[in-house]
Design an enzyme around this catalytic site. Structure first.
Site, mmCIF file in Angstrom:
data_model
loop_
_atom_site.group_PDB
_atom_site.id
_atom_site.type_symbol
_atom_site.label_atom_id
_atom_site.label_comp_id
_atom_site.label_asym_id
_atom_site.label_seq_id
_atom_site.Cartn_x
_atom_site.Cartn_y
_atom_site.Cartn_z
ATOM 1 N N ASP A 1 0.870 -1.174 0.000
ATOM 2 C CA ASP A 1 0.000 0.000 0.000
ATOM 3 C C ASP A 1 0.903 1.218 0.000
ATOM 4 O O ASP A 1 2.067 1.137 -0.442
ATOM 5 C CB ASP A 1 -0.898 -0.032 1.250
ATOM 6 C CG ASP A 1 -2.249 0.598 1.004
ATOM 7 O OD1 ASP A 1 -2.305 1.822 0.825
ATOM 8 O OD2 ASP A 1 -3.260 -0.149 0.969
ATOM 9 N N HIS B 1 -3.921 5.986 3.606
ATOM 10 C CA HIS B 1 -4.686 4.820 3.159
ATOM 11 C C HIS B 1 -4.101 3.525 3.720
ATOM 12 O O HIS B 1 -4.819 2.683 4.271
ATOM 13 C CB HIS B 1 -4.686 4.799 1.622
ATOM 14 C CG HIS B 1 -5.501 3.702 1.026
ATOM 15 N ND1 HIS B 1 -4.991 2.452 0.766
ATOM 16 C CD2 HIS B 1 -6.802 3.680 0.607
ATOM 17 C CE1 HIS B 1 -5.926 1.699 0.217
ATOM 18 N NE2 HIS B 1 -7.037 2.420 0.104
ATOM 19 N N SER C 1 -11.200 -1.222 -0.364
ATOM 20 C CA SER C 1 -9.909 -1.143 0.332
ATOM 21 C C SER C 1 -10.069 -1.457 1.810
ATOM 22 O O SER C 1 -9.138 -1.934 2.456
ATOM 23 C CB SER C 1 -9.304 0.254 0.182
ATOM 24 O OG SER C 1 -8.864 0.476 -1.122
#
Length: 1045
Positions: A76, A112, A341
């Protein structure tokens, strides 16, 4: 082309903003979660993340599964060093974080990856929220990391077993004639729809370059992301991939379709769609589409997790200029995000929890458990929207629900070449063994599930099961899978049902008390019904081939293992009989006898064809014989010619074994306890064929006979060592030890009387006898002893403490007469957790007559003992604790002569003494179970003489006087050296002798002491006394300070 577009992280674009909260460090957290109590895990921290309850995570926690010992990989953007990751996060990137800038140069932090990592494995610490696998570790690397470090290859080679991928390539967004984004009525942008055929075609065009890249450490750029995933899957990792946030009419893009080009990794690949809290597919979520056969759904909407935010230290703008001036701080916190996600790390966490739960399973098997235990949503079965359904930890921790083959996949979702394996091969390796050797996920299996595990789900599907490894797998459900079942190693216990045929070979064993369709035991394969004693049911045929084993357990109450089948074909094989010995017989006064019992070990409805080769008991004292009676096979048990004492090695062992031999009973328990074994008239002449080939007639009726618990326990011994251990513990040696100790320690009384007489005679003696001018005296007694064990008897330790008092007076000017009394307590620690204590009360007379330098001393004492004994009996499943209280008495007579030889330098006294001791105990009656002993009144005597020399001397200095004294003697024992006690088991008359450690024929007497007169009123003294021989060592030490006022 789709693959040539720039990779971009699927953040929460178009999905709304998130809140932010900060927490400070807390004191050590005391988790209220308890094993067996799912609701106890639902704390405020748990409830802040609604996805945990949606996937039933609390049920896994209540079973003790939290992801502990498992490492999760995350590809990520960089993961923030958040308190939720303290001590568990390793970063493989080049150290930089992900930042972005808008057109006004405002700066934001890309959190994120931080949010994703928190969902998967944030700590459970009472603050904020926690991840699904809160005890798992995390290794993070950046998707686009262009430094010198190849973090993705390091991740492949790391201990991470599951890798989360919450990223993808978005399709184009439709725009109007003005170039503005077209928005759908639900507020979503109008993404261009992927077409299945085009997506798969694009993947196939990239196949060669992706495969080439996967065969070496993966570089960055090009198709390296897909090469990374392919390489990781082929290295045993489980790849979890978010489906994408391109609206639920859309399907996943090419990266998610990698198994179409490489079907060998499909079982290591999971695509995840996003569920709302109403179990609906989020309008933003891409559907499973063409990936449905390896796709599941999980919570992904409005998920609360770890985040970070850039904030100004001065209250100013958060932009590039402020960053360059050092005015910004990167602060951790919590916030909400939505998207696939967020759904993917739920599944990653589930996988980590299951990897702890099933430590022996490979990644593809964990994937199968996740898919087949998912809760079906939407159209029944695998569908376009939800794939297999919502992940469900409550069901998943109970094992798979399907053994998947291509026949179980709807044709429209089937990936050509996938699900080609017909068998689910499970390796329960045994504790401490290696699984998946030679791979990056090689590990040592150390949890209890590595030796025994059970699956309770009902398993369906077209596949079959192959059991390998030395451990045991128990199937508890109603299993209807259509494939065959193979048991190649270890044990497969069927305690539910299996509809298929079971084949047992190599070192495999089929056990349990459930139902199978049929079985065939090949060479070296074994069948052992029950878990303990039980019946294995077979719907059709039970087949034993030559070299197979039928392991039968029998009990003394007529129960036995049994196979109940429609038909049986006996092409050979051996019947191995073992005795159930889980019951503690010693806790009973009476036990049912094993001997003479008849058992039915195989019963059919349609007949038995053939015979077993032989029957093999593993016991030296019992033999078995088989009986073929139409539809059944029976088994009888009788005694061999071997006697119990034939395996004993010492006299004590043999004596006990011979006594146990007499305990065999021949009377039935009761009339109602009889158990008949009916034999058809036509079969009465049949003979039992024993393993030795002898023919024995079958009795028409067998009654359950009362047996003695000890005798029955001996029948189950398999080795001489077991019998020897049992007889040593049953012998009651502690009683003989106590008698021997009382005789040995009677010497302290006569030594004290002798020392007191010498003291009164003016000889130098130990100052531990405190006397006044009127002839009253006292002595504190403290000693310890050790008797060394031999081949026949175990050794023991003794200690004796107490006080002796006396009063004497001069008689006729050259003699003395006195009396003494006192109390001592003797403690004895014997072998095999036995001990004894004796309260001793003493009374004695003593006196002397002096003839110049020659002194003649004599006396007699009498002691009353109150003895308490306790001993444990533990062998095999047998255990008991026996206790007794009884009285005993010791009397002794002694005489000594000594000659005083005085010089200026040293005083010497040669001496000789003779002592006779007689010990007699009252009746012994132990309280306890079947191993309790009793003994009649009995006595034993000892006679010993001592020849020796006593010496003392004194030095005087200006300030102190020092006196040294010593004694050296040779002691000789007369008569028998054995110290034995006769005992018998309660409710029997068969007596046996048990010997304690024998007395040494000869031994040494040693005494030494020093007195230091500090002044005319104070004397400091230290002394030692010992009796040393090859078998016994008795020692005493005394120290004191005497002060006269």
């Amino acid at each position: 082309m789709i693959l040539n577009k720039r990779l971009k992280l699927a953040y929460c674009v178009f999905l709304g903003c998130y809140g932010l909260s900060i927490h400070s460090s807390l004191a050590a957290y005391q988790d209220p979660g308890r094993l067996g109590a799912p609701d106890s895990w639902k704390t405020a921290e748990f409830n802040r993340q609604w996805g945990l309850e949606a996937i039933s995570a609390e049920f896994a926690y209540a079973r003790g599964y939290t992801g502990k010992g498992i490492t999760i990989g995350v590809i990520d953007n960089a993961i923030l060093s958040h308190s939720e990751f303290s001590g568990k996060l390793t970063r493989l990137d080049n150290g930089s974080y992900n930042f972005s800038y808008d057109k006004q140069d405002n700066m934001s932090f890309g959190d994120h990856g931080t949010h994703v990592a928190g969902i998967a494995a944030a700590k459970r610490d009472g603050a904020g929220m926690h991840g699904v696998a809160f005890d798992a570790d995390i290794i993070g690397t950046k998707l686009n990391d262009y430094g010198n470090r190849n973090g993705r290859e390091e991740l492949i080679q790391s201990a991470a077993r599951v890798i989360n991928n919450s990223w993808g390539i978005a399709p184009d967004i439709r725009r109007d004639a003005k170039g503005d984004i077209i928005w759908l009525p639900n507020g979503r942008p109008d993404y261009v729809a992927f077409v299945k055929s085009e997506v798969i075609a694009e993947m196939m065009r990239s196949k060669s370059s992706v495969e080439w890249g996967s065969e070496q450490p993966v570089p960055t750029g090009g198709h390296s992301a897909m090469s990374t995933l392919l390489r990781a899957a082929r290295h045993g990792k489980l790849i979890v991939f978010s489906a994408g946030n391109y609206n639920n009419y859309n399907i996943p893009e090419a990266q998610k379709s990698l198994p179409y080009a490489f079907p060998d990794v499909l079982n290591n690949y999971l695509i995840v769609t996003n569920l709302s809290d109403e179990n609906q597919l989020s309008v933003s979520s891409t559907s499973c589409g063409q990936t449905a056969s390896y796709c599941v759904s999980a919570p992904g909407s409005d998920i609360y997790s770890t985040v970070g935010r850039l904030e100004s230290n001065t209250g100013g703008a958060v932009n590039r200029e402020a960053y360059n001036k050092g005015e910004l701080s990167l602060n951790p916190g919590y916030g909400n995000k939505s998207g696939t996600s967020m759904a993917a790390p739920h599944v990653t966490g589930v996988a980590a929890v299951l990897m702890q739960r099933f430590p022996y399973m490979s990644a593809d098997q964990i994937s199968a458990v996740i898919k087949t235990t998912a809760t079906d949503l939407g159209v029944a079965g695998i569908d376009n929207l939800f794939g297999w359904g919502r992940v469900n930890l409550r069901d998943a921790i109970n094992g798979p629900k399907m053994f998947i083959t291509k026949e179980d996949i709807p044709q429209e979702y089937y990936v050509p070449g996938s699900y080609s394996e017909k068998q689910f091969v499970v390796n329960i390796p045994g504790l401490g063994n290696i699984v998946e050797p030679g791979t990056p996920v090689e590990r040592r299996c150390t949890s209890s599930e590595c030796s025994f595990d059970s699956w309770s789900n009902d398993i369906s599907g077209h596949g079959g099961l192959t059991k390998t490894g030395a451990g045991t797998l128990a199937l508890l459900g109603n299993n209807t899978y259509r494939g065959d079942t193979w048991v190649k190693q270890g044990v497969l216990a069927i305690d539910g049902s299996v509809a298929s045929n079971v084949y047992i070979e190599n070192s495999g064993t089929l056990s349990g008390e459930g139902t199978v369709g049929a079985f065939r035991a090949a060479r070296s394969g074994s069948v052992a019904p029950g878990n303990g004693i039980g019946t294995l049911h077979v719907l059709h045929d039970a087949i034993f081939d030559r070299g197979s084993q039928y392991n039968v357990e029998v009990a003394d109450n007529g129960r036995s293992d049994k196979i109940a089948a429609r038909r049986a074909f006996l092409n050979g094989g051996s019947v191995n009989v073992s005795l159930e010995r889980s019951q503690n017989l010693l806790s009973q006064n009476e036990a049912q006898s094993l001997l003479g019992n008849k058992y039915t070990i195989l019963t059919t409805t349609d007949g038995v064809t053939g015979r077993f080769e032989n029957a093999n008991p593993s016991y030296p004292f019992v033999k078995v014989a088989l009986d073929y009676r139409g539809n059944d096979v029976g088994l009888g048990i009788t005694r061999t010619d071997a006697s119990f004492d034939s395996l004993a090695s010492t006299e004590n062992e043999k004596a006990v074994a011979r006594a146990v031999e007499t305990l065999n009973a021949t009377e039935p328990v009761t009339e109602t306890a009889k158990r008949s074994v009916a034999i058809p008239a036509a079969e009465e002449a049949n003979l039992l064929q024993s393993d030795g080939g002898e023919a024995q007639a079958v009795n028409e009726e067998a009654s359950i006979v009362a047996g003695h618990p000890i005798y029955e326990s001996f029948l189950g011994f398999t080795s001489a060592r077991e019998l020897q251990q049992a007889t040593r513990q049953l012998s009651g040696q502690i009683h003989a030890d106590m008698a021997s100790a009382q005789i040995n320690e009677s010497r302290y009384l006569r030594d004290t009387a002798t020392e007191r007489l010498r003291q009164a005679e003016g000889r130098r003696t130990a100052t531990d006898i405190k006397a006044d001018d009127n002839g009253a005296w006292a002595k504190l007694l403290g000693s310890w002893g050790h008797a060394s064990g031999n081949d026949n008897a175990t050794g023991y330790q003794t200690s004796t403490y107490g006080v002796l008092l006396g009063l004497d007076s001069e008689l006729f000017g050259d003699g003395r007469l006195g009396m003494m009394t006192g109390y001592t307590r003797t403690s004895l620690d014997g072998g095999y957790q036995s001990d004894a204590h004796s309260d001793n009360y003493h009374l004695g007379l003593y006196g002397d007559k002096r003839f110049g330098a020659l002194a003649l001393r004599a006396g007699g004492t009498y002691t009353w003992h109150r003895i308490d004994t306790s001993r444990s009996v533990n062998y095999g499943a047998q255990s008991d604790r026996e206790k007794a209280k009884y009285n005993a008495r010791t009397g002794q007579l002694f005489i000594e002569s000594g000659y005083d030889w005085t010089s200026d330098a040293v005083n010497l006294e040669p001496f000789a003494n003779l002592a006779y001791t007689h010990y007699r105990n009252e009746e012994i009656n132990e309280q306890g179970g079947a191993a309790a002993l009793r003994g009649d009144k009995q006595s034993q005597s000892a006679t010993a003489s001592t020849l020796g020399l006593r010496a003392d001397t004194e030095w005087q200095t200006d300030s102190v006087a020092i006196a040294l004294r010593g004694e050296l003697g040779w002691q000789h024992q007369y008569g028998k050296l054995e110290r034995k006690t006769q005992l018998m088991f309660k409710r029997t008359d068969a007596a046996f002798d048990v010997n304690s450690v024998p007395v040494s024929r000869d031994g040494a007497i040693l005494k030494a002491g020093v007195d230091v007169s500090i002044n005319k009123n104070a004397v400091l003294s230290l002394g030692y006394g010992g009796q040393l021989s090859s078998n016994h060592q008795d020692n005493s030490v005394n120290a004191g300070l005497t002060w006269r006022f």
